[in-house]
Design a protein around this motif. Structure first.
Motif: not given
Length: 140
Positions: A76-78, A67-70, A122-126, A46-50
């Motif tokens: 919550k991400v954008s 957001v993946d079902d896993m 927070g942490l869950l989103d990351r 949830g905090d990435s750059s490719v």
């Protein structure tokens, strides 16, 4: 994107993930967003750059972002797509259990693409797993 090679092993003739400029990427066959199955794509945190070097003339990038079902409905991400440093597409907030958001970006004349996912809390989103499902480039 699930078939792309990395720049360290590629030959520079087709799109390649730039390993030194990218976060963790899981190239997958089979993923699920909001209960819908997708055949292929890539999963990131949830905090990435490719970053992808196109290495040829490409006209479009298409995907379904979510957001993946896993992640079990959490997170919550954008999602954003940049080309040559300019943001060309942004999803707004996408939550766990939301349907996938269609992505279409014109890449005519562009050299690099950067796929960015940003957390909204927070942490869950990351830690959330974010998918670029059915992710593909249209190139000549």
């Amino acid at each position: 994107m699930s078939d792309l090679g990395y720049d360290v092993t590629g030959d520079g003739t087709r799109p390649e993930i730039q390993l030194g400029e990218s976060s963790w990427v899981w190239q997958r066959y089979g993923m699920s967003i909001d209960g819908k199955q997708y055949a292929r794509g890539v999963t990131v945190h949830g905090d990435s750059s490719v970053t992808i070097a196109l290495n040829r003339q490409c006209t479009a990038y298409d995907a379904l972002a979510g957001v993946d079902d896993m992640t079990l409905g959490l997170g919550k991400v954008s999602f954003s797509v940049y080309a040559d440093g300019v943001r060309l597409w942004h999803s707004g907030t996408v939550r766990g259990n939301d349907p996938a958001v269609p992505v279409h970006v014109n890449l005519t004349g562009r050299r690099t693409v950067r796929l960015v996912v940003q957390p909204h809390g927070g942490l869950l989103d990351r830690a959330a797993l974010a998918d670029w499902a059915e992710s593909r480039f249209t190139c000549r």
